[in-house]
Structure formats: structure tokens, C-alpha cells
Design a protein around this motif. Structure first.
Motif, PDB file in Angstrom:
ATOM      1  N   GLY A 192       0.767  -1.274  -0.044  1.00 32.63           N
ATOM      2  CA  GLY A 192      -0.118   0.055   0.050  1.00 32.63           C
ATOM      3  C   GLY A 192       0.782   1.342   0.298  1.00 32.63           C
ATOM      4  O   GLY A 192       0.191   2.223   0.329  1.00 32.63           O
ATOM      5  N   SER A 193       2.152   1.129  -0.271  1.00 34.63           N
ATOM      6  CA  SER A 193       3.126   2.152  -0.475  1.00 34.63           C
ATOM      7  C   SER A 193       2.605   3.476  -1.299  1.00 34.63           C
ATOM      8  O   SER A 193       2.592   4.563  -0.741  1.00 34.63           O
ATOM      9  CB  SER A 193       4.226   1.965  -0.834  1.00 34.63           C
ATOM     10  N   VAL A 194       2.037   2.940  -2.349  1.00 35.61           N
ATOM     11  CA  VAL A 194       1.524   4.277  -3.324  1.00 35.61           C
ATOM     12  C   VAL A 194       0.577   4.930  -2.647  1.00 35.61           C
ATOM     13  O   VAL A 194       0.547   6.145  -2.821  1.00 35.61           O
ATOM     14  CB  VAL A 194       1.232   3.629  -4.540  1.00 35.61           C
ATOM     15  N   MET A 195      -0.534   4.409  -1.874  1.00 34.31           N
ATOM     16  CA  MET A 195      -1.695   4.955  -1.709  1.00 34.31           C
ATOM     17  C   MET A 195      -1.402   5.727   0.053  1.00 34.31           C
ATOM     18  O   MET A 195      -1.829   6.781   0.221  1.00 34.31           O
ATOM     19  CB  MET A 195      -2.871   4.087  -1.275  1.00 34.31           C
ATOM     20  N   TYR A 196      -0.609   4.876   0.689  1.00 34.08           N
ATOM     21  CA  TYR A 196      -0.534   5.082   2.054  1.00 34.08           C
ATOM     22  C   TYR A 196       0.672   5.663   2.679  1.00 34.08           C
ATOM     23  O   TYR A 196       1.028   6.333   3.738  1.00 34.08           O
ATOM     24  CB  TYR A 196      -1.193   4.057   3.058  1.00 34.08           C
ATOM     25  N   GLY A 197       1.945   5.444   1.827  1.00 35.17           N
ATOM     26  CA  GLY A 197       3.295   5.868   2.276  1.00 35.17           C
ATOM     27  C   GLY A 197       4.185   4.493   2.476  1.00 35.17           C
ATOM     28  O   GLY A 197       3.713   3.296   2.321  1.00 35.17           O
ATOM     29  N   SER A 198       5.482   4.778   2.794  1.00 34.79           N
ATOM     30  CA  SER A 198       6.583   3.690   2.580  1.00 34.79           C
ATOM     31  C   SER A 198       6.222   2.651   3.899  1.00 34.79           C
ATOM     32  O   SER A 198       7.051   1.672   3.863  1.00 34.79           O
ATOM     33  CB  SER A 198       8.032   4.325   2.573  1.00 34.79           C
ATOM     34  N   ASP A 199       5.545   3.247   4.811  1.00 28.18           N
ATOM     35  CA  ASP A 199       5.188   2.243   6.067  1.00 28.18           C
ATOM     36  C   ASP A 199       4.191   1.380   5.755  1.00 28.18           C
ATOM     37  O   ASP A 199       3.952   0.446   6.638  1.00 28.18           O
ATOM     38  CB  ASP A 199       5.111   3.171   7.203  1.00 28.18           C
ATOM     39  N   ALA A 200       3.774   1.233   4.563  1.00 30.67           N
ATOM     40  CA  ALA A 200       2.776   0.334   4.307  1.00 30.67           C
ATOM     41  C   ALA A 200       3.180  -0.736   3.176  1.00 30.67           C
ATOM     42  O   ALA A 200       2.351  -1.314   2.423  1.00 30.67           O
ATOM     43  CB  ALA A 200       1.309   0.948   3.675  1.00 30.67           C
ATOM     44  N   ILE A 201       4.417  -0.785   3.268  1.00 27.31           N
ATOM     45  CA  ILE A 201       4.842  -1.836   2.398  1.00 27.31           C
ATOM     46  C   ILE A 201       4.424  -3.531   2.365  1.00 27.31           C
ATOM     47  O   ILE A 201       4.222  -3.978   1.223  1.00 27.31           O
ATOM     48  CB  ILE A 201       6.576  -1.863   2.348  1.00 27.31           C
ATOM     49  N   GLY A 202       4.099  -3.920   3.435  1.00 23.30           N
ATOM     50  CA  GLY A 202       3.632  -5.344   3.664  1.00 23.30           C
ATOM     51  C   GLY A 202       1.982  -5.435   3.317  1.00 23.30           C
ATOM     52  O   GLY A 202       1.574  -6.315   3.007  1.00 23.30           O
ATOM     53  N   GLY A 203       1.203  -4.273   3.742  1.00 24.63           N
ATOM     54  CA  GLY A 203      -0.094  -4.315   3.599  1.00 24.63           C
ATOM     55  C   GLY A 203      -0.786  -3.434   4.353  1.00 24.63           C
ATOM     56  O   GLY A 203      -0.075  -2.624   5.072  1.00 24.63           O
ATOM     57  N   VAL A 204      -2.142  -3.275   4.327  1.00 22.49           N
ATOM     58  CA  VAL A 204      -2.872  -2.191   5.208  1.00 22.49           C
ATOM     59  C   VAL A 204      -3.968  -2.948   5.676  1.00 22.49           C
ATOM     60  O   VAL A 204      -4.703  -3.645   4.893  1.00 22.49           O
ATOM     61  CB  VAL A 204      -3.191  -0.990   4.293  1.00 22.49           C
ATOM     62  N   MET A 205      -4.244  -2.676   6.780  1.00 21.81           N
ATOM     63  CA  MET A 205      -5.555  -3.014   7.614  1.00 21.81           C
ATOM     64  C   MET A 205      -6.257  -1.629   7.860  1.00 21.81           C
ATOM     65  O   MET A 205      -6.027  -0.922   8.629  1.00 21.81           O
ATOM     66  CB  MET A 205      -5.441  -3.754   8.820  1.00 21.81           C
ATOM     67  N   ALA A 206      -7.494  -1.575   6.865  1.00 23.97           N
ATOM     68  CA  ALA A 206      -8.143  -0.378   6.870  1.00 23.97           C
ATOM     69  C   ALA A 206      -9.666  -0.558   7.597  1.00 23.97           C
ATOM     70  O   ALA A 206     -10.225  -1.474   7.380  1.00 23.97           O
ATOM     71  CB  ALA A 206      -8.681  -0.001   5.628  1.00 23.97           C
TER      72      ALA A 206
END
Length: 250
Positions: A192-206
Motif C-alpha cells: 500500500g506504499s503508493v496510497m498510504y506511504g512507505s510504512d505500508a510496504i507489507g499491507g494495510v488493515m483499513a
């Protein structure tokens, strides 16, 4: 003897063009313009065909006599068949899951009462989609694609719960979120780096919290009670107790 210099510019904005290939076939010679758009073309004297070529611009062939006429100033026209710079963009508004390029799993909030998780980490783990590292009953660190902690992002109503400066070990922040206050839970398994930033390289729980329902009812809500004998847990939750105005009163 002063070498003969040619200046190559862009016809649209008059900017100097570096890296322009200048060559002739008879005899076979070639030079390239520098960063200032200039090149020494003394070796092309009296040639009938001198070609100027650069990717993204239309090639131009002139003779030495024509160069003299324009005082060794050549303008190249941008090509009409040119690929624009690729731009990657991501949006965080509602859209069909079939239109999302990455894998997204949405957890059904109707299963909350059936599974009755003690915390949000148990709620994620009960889906079978996320591995939860649980070293104690009061812990729970989700792991997606081998990433955890500061390589995963927890976003609540679009606001991030953790950042890349958090510790790299197991992170228990998700247990501080009450699962019964959630309306939707989505797991983005790709980066999710493109949408949320570099700290979301592994995935996002929204996570999206409950939306107030200001309907005709004056009071609406749900009550949940839970007891676990394994560690004597007692839990009562009333997450959706909402007051709505009556008769237009505020």
C-alpha cells in the motif's frame, strides 16, 4: 582556427537540447550535442545531408548550405507520437472490488456476534486471512506476507494508527481498537506504499467505524456481553447507542 559550433534547440520552448545525435552517411561521421545543445560539426563541412535525431523529436535532415543560411541554429519539433511520463495514482474512495488491482479482503461485520472476538487482533485472525502472533492472551500482532509491525499500516477512518518510526518487533496496537465499533474491515494484501506511504510496504488493515444513524428513532443501539473462562474475561459493550433529534429539535 575556431571550430564550427551548431546549436540545437526545442522549437516549442527554445530550450537547448542535449544528447542530439548528428550524423551523415557519406562519409560516416557522428557527434552528440552537450548539455548546452552545442556540438562541433567542422567534420561535416560541404555535406549534402546532415541528420539531427533525438528520441521524442522529429528527425531533421539539412545540408551544409542550409546550416549556413540559418547561422548554425537548428530547431527540432517534438514528435506527435510520444509517450507521456507514467503517473501512478491511488485513491481511497469507495469502488468496486473488481476495479482494484490488488487483493482486498473485506470482513463481514455480521460475523462479529457469531465469532465474538475478545479484541481486534482476534477478529482479524478469525478470518483465516491474517496470521496473528500472540505471545500472551492480551496480545496480538498481525502478520501479512511475512511483514509485521512498522511494515504494516493500521488505518482507522483514513487516519493511521502507526507509522514507520514504530518498533520493528511485534506491535500490539491493534488490540486497543474495539471490534464492536467497526462497520467495515478491509485487508489490503499487496503493498500500500503508493496510497498510504512507505510504512505500508507489507499491507494495510483499513478499519471504518460505525456511521451514526440519525433516523426517526429516538434511541437505537446494541448490547454485547462476553465471558471467557480461559482467563476470566468479562466484557460488556454497547457500541451503537445513538440519540436522534425529535420533531426537528437539536
Amino acid at each position: 582556427m575556431i571550430a564550427q559550433q551548431v546549436l540545437v534547440t526545442d522549437s516549442s520552448n527554445k530550450q537547448a537540447l542535449g544528447g542530439v545525435l548528428i550524423y551523415s552517411i557519406h562519409p560516416g561521421r557522428s557527434v552528440v550535442t552537450d548539455s548546452k545543445g552545442q556540438a562541433n560539426i567542422e567534420g561535416f563541412k560541404d555535406q549534402k545531408s546532415i541528420v539531427f535525431q533525438l528520441l521524442g523529436f522529429e528527425s531533421k535532415s539539412v545540408s551544409w548550405a542550409e546550416l549556413l543560411a540559418v547561422q548554425f541554429n537548428i530547431e527540432l519539433t517534438p514528435s506527435q507520437i510520444t509517450l507521456d511520463v507514467a503517473i501512478i495514482a491511488a485513491n481511497r474512495w469507495r469502488q468496486n472490488v473488481q476495479d482494484v488491482p490488488g487483493k482486498v479482503r473485506s470482513l463481514d461485520s455480521k460475523q462479529l456476534n457469531l465469532r465474538s472476538p475478545s479484541n481486534t487482533s482476534d477478529w482479524l485472525g478469525s478470518s483465516g486471512e491474517v496470521f496473528v502472533q500472540k505471545s500472551q492472551l492480551g496480545g496480538g500482532s498481525p502478520m501479512i506476507r511475512g511483514f509485521s509491525a512498522n511494515r504494516l499500516l493500521y488505518a482507522i477512518d483514513g487516519v493511521r494508527m502507526n507509522t514507520a518510526i514504530f518498533r520493528s518487533g511485534n506491535l500490539q496496537n491493534v488490540i486497543s481498537l474495539d471490534p464492536f465499533t467497526l462497520q467495515t474491515t478491509e485487508i489490503l494484501f499487496g503493498t500500500g506504499s503508493v496510497m498510504y506511504g512507505s510504512d505500508a510496504i507489507g499491507g494495510v488493515m483499513a478499519f471504518e467505524t460505525l456511521t451514526p444513524d440519525l433516523g426517526e428513532q429516538a434511541v437505537s443501539g446494541t448490547i454485547f456481553s462476553r465471558y471467557a473462562s480461559a482467563y476470566s474475561e468479562k466484557k460488556q459493550s454497547m457500541p451503537t447507542c445513538l440519540m436522534a433529534p425529535e420533531n426537528g429539535a437539536s
